[in-house]
Design a protein around this motif. Structure first.
Motif, PDB file in Angstrom:
ATOM      1  N   LEU A  54       0.826  -1.212   0.000  1.00 58.35           N
ATOM      2  CA  LEU A  54       0.000   0.000   0.000  1.00 58.35           C
ATOM      3  C   LEU A  54       0.858   1.258   0.000  1.00 58.35           C
ATOM      4  O   LEU A  54       0.468   2.285  -0.544  1.00 58.35           O
ATOM      5  CB  LEU A  54      -0.953  -0.004   1.199  1.00 58.35           C
ATOM      6  CG  LEU A  54      -2.058  -1.066   1.139  1.00 58.35           C
ATOM      7  CD1 LEU A  54      -2.911  -1.031   2.391  1.00 58.35           C
ATOM      8  CD2 LEU A  54      -2.938  -0.887  -0.085  1.00 58.35           C
ATOM      9  N   GLY A  92      -3.297   1.645 -11.675  1.00 59.79           N
ATOM     10  CA  GLY A  92      -4.132   1.015 -12.687  1.00 59.79           C
ATOM     11  C   GLY A  92      -3.439   0.950 -14.038  1.00 59.79           C
ATOM     12  O   GLY A  92      -3.467  -0.068 -14.696  1.00 59.79           O
ATOM     13  N   MET A  97      -3.145  -4.103  -9.093  1.00 57.81           N
ATOM     14  CA  MET A  97      -3.111  -4.833  -7.828  1.00 57.81           C
ATOM     15  C   MET A  97      -4.257  -5.833  -7.761  1.00 57.81           C
ATOM     16  O   MET A  97      -5.365  -5.563  -8.196  1.00 57.81           O
ATOM     17  CB  MET A  97      -3.203  -3.843  -6.669  1.00 57.81           C
ATOM     18  CG  MET A  97      -3.054  -4.505  -5.315  1.00 57.81           C
ATOM     19  SD  MET A  97      -2.580  -3.316  -4.052  1.00 57.81           S
ATOM     20  CE  MET A  97      -2.719  -4.320  -2.583  1.00 57.81           C
ATOM     21  N   PHE A  99      -6.299  -8.414  -5.025  1.00 59.69           N
ATOM     22  CA  PHE A  99      -6.488  -8.491  -3.580  1.00 59.69           C
ATOM     23  C   PHE A  99      -6.774  -9.897  -3.088  1.00 59.69           C
ATOM     24  O   PHE A  99      -7.004 -10.832  -3.852  1.00 59.69           O
ATOM     25  CB  PHE A  99      -7.658  -7.593  -3.168  1.00 59.69           C
ATOM     26  CG  PHE A  99      -7.380  -6.145  -3.350  1.00 59.69           C
ATOM     27  CD1 PHE A  99      -6.864  -5.395  -2.311  1.00 59.69           C
ATOM     28  CD2 PHE A  99      -7.612  -5.531  -4.559  1.00 59.69           C
ATOM     29  CE1 PHE A  99      -6.600  -4.063  -2.480  1.00 59.69           C
ATOM     30  CE2 PHE A  99      -7.351  -4.192  -4.732  1.00 59.69           C
ATOM     31  CZ  PHE A  99      -6.849  -3.459  -3.692  1.00 59.69           C
ATOM     32  N   GLN A 100      -6.815  -9.990  -1.758  1.00 63.38           N
ATOM     33  CA  GLN A 100      -6.989 -11.277  -1.108  1.00 63.38           C
ATOM     34  C   GLN A 100      -8.405 -11.826  -1.265  1.00 63.38           C
ATOM     35  O   GLN A 100      -8.587 -12.991  -1.559  1.00 63.38           O
ATOM     36  CB  GLN A 100      -6.654 -11.099   0.375  1.00 63.38           C
ATOM     37  CG  GLN A 100      -6.796 -12.362   1.181  1.00 63.38           C
ATOM     38  CD  GLN A 100      -6.286 -12.159   2.587  1.00 63.38           C
ATOM     39  OE1 GLN A 100      -5.673 -11.149   2.907  1.00 63.38           O
ATOM     40  NE2 GLN A 100      -6.530 -13.119   3.445  1.00 63.38           N
ATOM     41  N   GLU A 101      -9.414 -10.968  -1.041  1.00 66.62           N
ATOM     42  CA  GLU A 101     -10.802 -11.428  -1.086  1.00 66.62           C
ATOM     43  C   GLU A 101     -11.418 -11.068  -2.430  1.00 66.62           C
ATOM     44  O   GLU A 101     -11.881  -9.954  -2.612  1.00 66.62           O
ATOM     45  CB  GLU A 101     -11.615 -10.754   0.027  1.00 66.62           C
ATOM     46  CG  GLU A 101     -11.194 -11.111   1.425  1.00 66.62           C
ATOM     47  CD  GLU A 101     -11.708 -12.470   1.842  1.00 66.62           C
ATOM     48  OE1 GLU A 101     -12.611 -13.001   1.149  1.00 66.62           O
ATOM     49  OE2 GLU A 101     -11.205 -13.013   2.839  1.00 66.62           O
ATOM     50  N   SER A 104     -15.293  -9.767  -2.359  1.00 62.04           N
ATOM     51  CA  SER A 104     -15.575  -8.445  -1.790  1.00 62.04           C
ATOM     52  C   SER A 104     -14.745  -7.349  -2.450  1.00 62.04           C
ATOM     53  O   SER A 104     -14.953  -6.177  -2.190  1.00 62.04           O
ATOM     54  CB  SER A 104     -15.371  -8.452  -0.274  1.00 62.04           C
ATOM     55  OG  SER A 104     -14.079  -8.872   0.042  1.00 62.04           O
ATOM     56  N   SER A 105     -13.808  -7.742  -3.310  1.00 60.32           N
ATOM     57  CA  SER A 105     -13.043  -6.709  -4.008  1.00 60.32           C
ATOM     58  C   SER A 105     -13.723  -6.249  -5.280  1.00 60.32           C
ATOM     59  O   SER A 105     -13.236  -5.382  -5.980  1.00 60.32           O
ATOM     60  CB  SER A 105     -11.649  -7.222  -4.351  1.00 60.32           C
ATOM     61  OG  SER A 105     -10.972  -7.567  -3.180  1.00 60.32           O
ATOM     62  N   LEU A 106     -14.845  -6.882  -5.578  1.00 55.81           N
ATOM     63  CA  LEU A 106     -15.614  -6.452  -6.742  1.00 55.81           C
ATOM     64  C   LEU A 106     -16.881  -5.774  -6.247  1.00 55.81           C
ATOM     65  O   LEU A 106     -17.472  -6.198  -5.251  1.00 55.81           O
ATOM     66  CB  LEU A 106     -15.970  -7.663  -7.612  1.00 55.81           C
ATOM     67  CG  LEU A 106     -14.785  -8.312  -8.336  1.00 55.81           C
ATOM     68  CD1 LEU A 106     -15.157  -9.685  -8.849  1.00 55.81           C
ATOM     69  CD2 LEU A 106     -14.310  -7.432  -9.469  1.00 55.81           C
ATOM     70  N   ASN A 107     -17.282  -4.742  -6.950  1.00 53.07           N
ATOM     71  CA  ASN A 107     -18.495  -4.021  -6.580  1.00 53.07           C
ATOM     72  C   ASN A 107     -19.708  -4.944  -6.732  1.00 53.07           C
ATOM     73  O   ASN A 107     -19.986  -5.423  -7.824  1.00 53.07           O
ATOM     74  CB  ASN A 107     -18.629  -2.797  -7.489  1.00 53.07           C
ATOM     75  CG  ASN A 107     -19.772  -1.902  -7.084  1.00 53.07           C
ATOM     76  OD1 ASN A 107     -20.676  -2.326  -6.368  1.00 53.07           O
ATOM     77  ND2 ASN A 107     -19.739  -0.671  -7.538  1.00 53.07           N
ATOM     78  N   MET A 167     -10.694 -10.311 -11.321  1.00 55.23           N
ATOM     79  CA  MET A 167      -9.851  -9.288 -10.700  1.00 55.23           C
ATOM     80  C   MET A 167      -8.522  -9.167 -11.443  1.00 55.23           C
ATOM     81  O   MET A 167      -8.003  -8.069 -11.650  1.00 55.23           O
ATOM     82  CB  MET A 167      -9.546  -9.650  -9.234  1.00 55.23           C
ATOM     83  CG  MET A 167     -10.548  -9.206  -8.209  1.00 55.23           C
ATOM     84  SD  MET A 167     -10.889  -7.450  -8.221  1.00 55.23           S
ATOM     85  CE  MET A 167      -9.349  -6.795  -7.564  1.00 55.23           C
ATOM     86  N   MET A 170      -8.980  -7.323 -14.543  1.00 49.27           N
ATOM     87  CA  MET A 170      -9.075  -5.891 -14.258  1.00 49.27           C
ATOM     88  C   MET A 170      -7.696  -5.288 -14.019  1.00 49.27           C
ATOM     89  O   MET A 170      -7.386  -4.196 -14.485  1.00 49.27           O
ATOM     90  CB  MET A 170      -9.914  -5.682 -13.005  1.00 49.27           C
ATOM     91  CG  MET A 170     -11.257  -5.080 -13.247  1.00 49.27           C
ATOM     92  SD  MET A 170     -12.245  -5.216 -11.753  1.00 49.27           S
ATOM     93  CE  MET A 170     -11.954  -3.619 -11.060  1.00 49.27           C
TER      94      MET A 170
END
Lengths: 325, 278
Positions: A54, A92, A97, A99-101, A104-107, A167, A170
């Motif tokens: 981060l 971007g 990047m 993510f782990q989840e 929940s990282s997608l809208n 993800m 993306m």
């Protein structure tokens, strides 16, 4: 190979508002990556893996965390003093990047296709038709079945593995040269983990993408990384190529991590675990961060902090008494 | 699925029926109203309900049913426009406060606190006294004085949502703040806002009726349910139909919106959704 990312002596402080105490999440991390290189950042929870990632993207939760010193260079450019607009261009487009989840990282209220299209729209001047075509080809590239149908599907209609594939699509949509994968397989089924890692690394080879793979699982590092960096309490304690690290671990912490792997432990005997707990970030450390848990601890370890030194060829460790000496 | 939902939520179904009928009334007023709502006929005043005048006539001989039908236009448009205005203001203020936090949040929320200290109805009365009563003024004034609850609600939703990983993911993609708020935060906060909006329409209709009843709302001869009540109050003892029908209309409309709002809340609340579908 040219240097892609260079993190020098990165320190991140943490403030505890009720008490006003200040602690350290990163106590001086050095990290270098070359173009197309795959580096695994390994360590247990709370050692600063995600904070490192981060910090690179300048997305630390502020407050309570703050980069207090250190330098981050990306493609020879100092990331320390960029404007807001410059950051929007880098995130971007230059750095992606995962993510782990994945779910929940997608809208949750936006179709998958739309979310990938958003990324493209955000960074490229493509027309609506071109965006659609590119989205479809990205979905196919990450191995998702029936891309046209996926365009209008929502995250909850997909499995975790499929979401993680989306993800990844993306993250690489705008052709970045550097990808941060923050525990991309932790939340997934064991059978899916390998598939996702293989996919991730196939994509990186095709697009000459450098990957910083953050994980606490040493096993997945073995076949998937060019270099391993082991982090303990905000410090790099050992660094080297995977073969070296697995065969000749130098730092007692790495030895402990390896011994704790179920694959390495001997059948019928209880699993090994490293004694003691990780010190809190608020603790003031004078000597080695690992001293209290170390089986080889000497007086010197408690009095001064060891530097990161080359102990074998292409293999560095932060220990006064590396094994084998 | 919709059929099954309604069979488990009969009240929401009836709320929907009431509102649909009301909307139809308002849209087709000029065709379904039997008489001109403002033409006076002093020879036929204060007639009780009969075959010719289903709801009787008022003191100027105007047909109560026709006035009631035309009055639904006022009530409905005041409700919709006022609520749209305050949802817009409330959502903007709430999402900006919640997303940026810090001093922005502090300043905006203190403003909300101040507004909440003032009884809204008296604030509206005072402003109307200055700018003069008209339908447009009423809509705007209700709109700009009633957004505080929405702002608080949206702020709360945004505070919770912005910590979610997909918002972090949107930042990682390099998305602008305005785009994150509009495309990712607000669509996820829409459910509760929709519920509040539905319930708010009923409230706005009541405020309009109250204002008109006090003579500060829709001005005669334009019929509104509130000013019909006001004109009818002088004949409480000898012409019950003047008060009863507009009163019933207000009651049913507010009830309809509330039932619909409650149903939406159940529909959009995942914790209640499971039990509703079994």
């Amino acid at each position: 190979m040219p240097e892609l990312l260079c993190v020098r002596n990165l320190k991140v402080s943490l403030r505890d508002p009720p008490t006003g105490r200040e602690g350290w999440v990163l106590r001086g991390v050095d990290l270098r990556m070359e173009a197309g290189e795959r580096v695994a950042l390994v360590g247990e929870s709370g050692c600063g893996k995600s904070v490192t990632a981060l910090s690179i993207l300048r997305l630390l939760p502020r407050p309570p965390m703050e980069i207090s010193s250190g330098q981050i260079e990306f493609k020879g450019r100092d990331l320390g003093n960029l404007t807001r607009e410059q950051w929007l261009e880098i995130r971007g487009r230059e750095i992606g990047m995962v993510f782990q989840e994945p779910i929940s990282s997608l809208n949750p209220v936006m179709p998958i296709g739309e979310q990938i299209a958003e990324t493209l729209r955000n960074h490229s001047g493509l027309s609506t038709g071109e965006i659609r075509a590119r989205t479809l080809s990205l979905l196919a590239q990450v191995g998702l079945p029936d891309p046209p149908r996926l365009l209008s599907q929502y995250p909850h209609q997909l499995s975790g593995g499929m979401c993680q594939r989306a993800m990844i699509a993306m993250a690489v949509a705008c052709g970045p040269s550097f990808l941060i994968a923050d525990e991309p397989t932790t939340a997934l089924d064991v059978t899916v983990q390998t598939q996702i890692l293989d996919l991730l690394f196939r994509m990186t080879e095709e697009q000459r993408l450098a990957v910083l793979l953050i994980t606490h699982n040493l096993m997945i590092v073995r076949g998937h990384a060019d270099r391993v960096v082991i982090l303990y309490l905000g410090l790099v304690v050992e660094e080297g190529v995977p073969g070296e690290i697995f065969r000749h671990p130098q730092h007692p912490y790495t030895e402990g991590l390896l011994a704790a792997l179920p694959e390495v432990s001997h059948k019928g005997r209880p699993l090994y675990n490293i004694p003691g707990v990780v010190p809190s970030p608020f603790e003031d450390l004078k000597g080695c961060a690992f001293a209290d848990r170390c089986p080889r601890v000497e007086r010197k370890c408690r009095e001064s902090a060891p530097p990161l030194l080359e102990t074998r060829k292409g293999h560095q460790a932060r220990c006064f008494y590396p094994s084998g000496k | 699925m919709i059929k099954r939902f309604f069979s488990h939520h009969p009240l929401m179904f009836w709320g929907g029926v009431i509102i649909t009928l009301l909307v139809l009334c308002a849209l087709t007023a000029q065709w379904i109203a039997p008489y001109d709502p403002i033409r006076q006929n002093l020879t036929q005043n204060l007639l009780p309900p009969s075959i010719h005048h289903w709801m009787g006539t008022d003191q100027y001989g105007r047909d109560v049913l026709s006035r009631l039908i035309y009055g639904s236009r006022v009530s409905l448009s005041v409700g919709l426009v006022a609520v749209s205005i305050y949802i817009l203001i409330g959502t903007t203020v709430g999402s900006v406060a919640g997303y940026y936090g810090g001093w922005v949040d502090g300043a905006l929320m203190r403003l909300v606190d101040i507004l909440l200290c003032i009884p809204t109805f008296f604030l509206i009365l005072m402003v109307i006294a200055f700018v003069g009563p008209s339908i447009i003024n009423i809509m705007v004034i209700i709109g700009v004085t009633s957004w505080t609850d929405v702002a608080r609600l949206v702020r709360g939703e945004v505070l919770a949502l912005k910590e979610r990983e997909f918002i972090q993911a949107a930042r990682v993609i390099g998305m602008k703040d305005s785009r994150i708020i509009l495309r990712h935060l607000l669509p996820n906060a829409l459910g509760p806002v929709l519920v509040v909006a539905t319930l708010g329409i009923g409230g706005a209709i009541l405020v309009e009726s109250s204002l008109s009843f006090l003579g500060l709302g829709v001005q005669p001869p334009t019929p509104s349910w509130g000013n019909m009540l006001e004109e009818g109050k002088d004949h409480l003892t000898d012409a019950w139909w003047l008060i009863t029908f507009p009163g019933m209309a207000i009651f049913l409309t507010v009830l309809g919106y509330n039932l619909l709002g409650e149903g939406l809340r159940d529909l959009l609340d995942p914790r209640l959704r499971g039990s509703g579908r079994q």
